[in-house]
Scaffold this active site. Sequence first.
Site, mmCIF file in Angstrom:
data_model
loop_
_atom_site.group_PDB
_atom_site.id
_atom_site.type_symbol
_atom_site.label_atom_id
_atom_site.label_comp_id
_atom_site.label_asym_id
_atom_site.label_seq_id
_atom_site.Cartn_x
_atom_site.Cartn_y
_atom_site.Cartn_z
ATOM 1 N N ARG B 249 43.620 32.476 36.216
ATOM 2 C CA ARG B 249 42.859 32.623 37.449
ATOM 3 C C ARG B 249 43.632 33.581 38.351
ATOM 4 N NH1 ARG B 249 39.256 31.189 35.055
ATOM 5 N NH2 ARG B 249 37.912 29.368 35.249
ATOM 6 N N GLU B 278 37.063 38.401 42.735
ATOM 7 C CA GLU B 278 36.175 39.089 41.792
ATOM 8 C C GLU B 278 34.769 39.237 42.382
ATOM 9 O OE1 GLU B 278 36.410 36.726 38.225
ATOM 10 O OE2 GLU B 278 38.595 36.847 38.244
ATOM 11 N N HIS B 296 37.061 39.837 33.825
ATOM 12 C CA HIS B 296 36.931 38.394 33.557
ATOM 13 C C HIS B 296 36.091 38.141 32.309
ATOM 14 C CE1 HIS B 296 37.047 34.172 35.569
ATOM 15 N NE2 HIS B 296 37.099 34.084 34.275
#
Lengths: 314, 332
Positions: B249, B278, B296
Amino acid sequence: MNNTCVLVTCPMFTYLEQELETRFNLIKLWDHSSSKAEFFNNYSSSIKAVVGNTKVGADAKLIDSLPNLEIVASYSVGLDKIDLDKCKQRGIKVTNTPDVLTDDVADLAIGLALAVLRKVCVCDQFVRSGNWISGDFGLATKFSGKSVGIVGLGRIGSAIAKRAEAFQCPISYHSRSKKPNTNYKYYSNIVDLAANCEILVVACALTEETHHIVNRKVIDALGPKGFLINIARGAHVDEPELVSALLEGRLGGAGLDVFENEPEPPEQLFALDNVVLVPHVGSDTGETSKAMADLVISNLEAHFKGKPLLTPVI
Amino acid sequence: MEHHQERSDHRSQDLPQVLVIKPPPVLTLFEDKFISSKFQLLKAWESTLPLDQFLTNYAGSVRAVLCSGASPITADIIRLLPSLQLVITASAGVNHIDLTECRRLGIAVTNAAGVFSDDGADAAVGLLIDVLRKVSAADRYVRNGLWPAKGDYALGSKLGGKRVGVVGLGGFGSAVAKRLEAFGCTVLYNSRTQKPSVPYPFYSTVLELAADSDSLIICCGLTAETRHMINREVLLVLGKQGVIVNIARGAIINEKEMVECLVRGEIGGAGLDVFENEPNVPEELFGLDNVVLSPHRVVFTPESFVAASELVVGNLEAFFSNKPLLSPVIYE
């Protein structure tokens, strides 16, 4: 020994040239490119050693022009740029740099496979260009568990297999003859290997027999869901066939470190998302370059001191 | 014995509903896998009502919610779901779920740990090799025509023999470690507690791990303790040749400090799949050749997504059949 003339064929690695200069009378072939005839008149009979690499080795013409040549020490493990028959005839010794570069080349093979299948470079470009803000990227192809077929199970091929096994990839291979101490599945025919694997990795030496060993038949057998990884020599692959297969979607993708005409890879590949192209960097790390250079130096020193060569080929 | 009404076009109304506030990527891409005889989806995102009103009107009897990072399950959301008994996430991470509140109310939580480990580990290793061996940068070099123009590309750094510190030795971390061993790396690790049956040296703090490592791979969950755990101090100790890879993360790393270290050359490079905000990525990174960026995606393969959808559906069907959940998150 400081007066011994050693010819280096092209710029390779500054550290290597420096180390050669402290020990020998180093002559750089590229310093004399404008006056080749004069060069050969002045130096050719005093040159006792040639240090070549994958770009410029020691072909018949060069060897013939050096009447007192005793040893060719290649800054590479591949010998395809050295006229071995001529060296044998003349009693010229040849050394190369095996083992010290095995890890790096094998690492790059896996790195290229991961980069192609998982679209690492494409994703990186996607983010850098600001496209992530406006939309999502799609799916990539899983690497773990994919069947890997290796052409040539020598030092480098075995190292690639060992790494791929950690990703639970079933391993199969093709080589001139079956290897006694392995459990990997052997195919005596490279087309069968290609038909039965998802990722084909070329890791063999370049010889007359293996020239264009990856041809249209092999590429077709590998197919639209198959991937080709080449860390060996460009000439192992029929490059125009590879290019058209990629452009037409008949091959799933390719990770290439070597090309038939370096430093000019086929430009038609530059727009494709399913290829990764790197400029012959298989052994290009600081650590390995130094280790290769040290091995070249050690072989030359051993030769001129009358001691056994460390990594002789012939 | 239950009296079954005659099945007609009202059949779907008999099925219990699973609330979905925003569709997780796995649902968007593989919606057909979520058709079940045991439940139906209540798609909140298709309504024009504000969320809290939608939930008040329609979700009063909802017992299960399928969530994702884009639709966190906060205490406020939970309060609007009086019948909630199960929170399912299609991700491995659970940092977007208020676990404390769930535990307090006896709400079970399941995640998709396990199905993503291979793909996550593959991507972590791919990013590490790319940074060390400059694969993406060299690919750009070739495509820009620089090989004939400028000659050989810069040397990279060897992976073999490197000391790689794995932060978090759960499913992802273990899978990463196993792969790195095959490349001749020395694996070290840090996690909340030492794992007894593991052959790798344990470091009780990330700082000590970084001091003894050439590279760090972040594989742990995001919690209050791990937030900004990787900061300037840790990065400086990792050093000028050090490489950091993050597939966990974004918020585990103090992003601002990491960007500064990269721009100043205080660490050697980074491979990053996740970011603090993000899809926004600090633009200073775009000009760096020693950084490899990914949106991601480390688990975005068809195999992972099919496995994740099967696990989610499996958990839901078990729940609605009063059978044991397949992948419950165990509270510690």
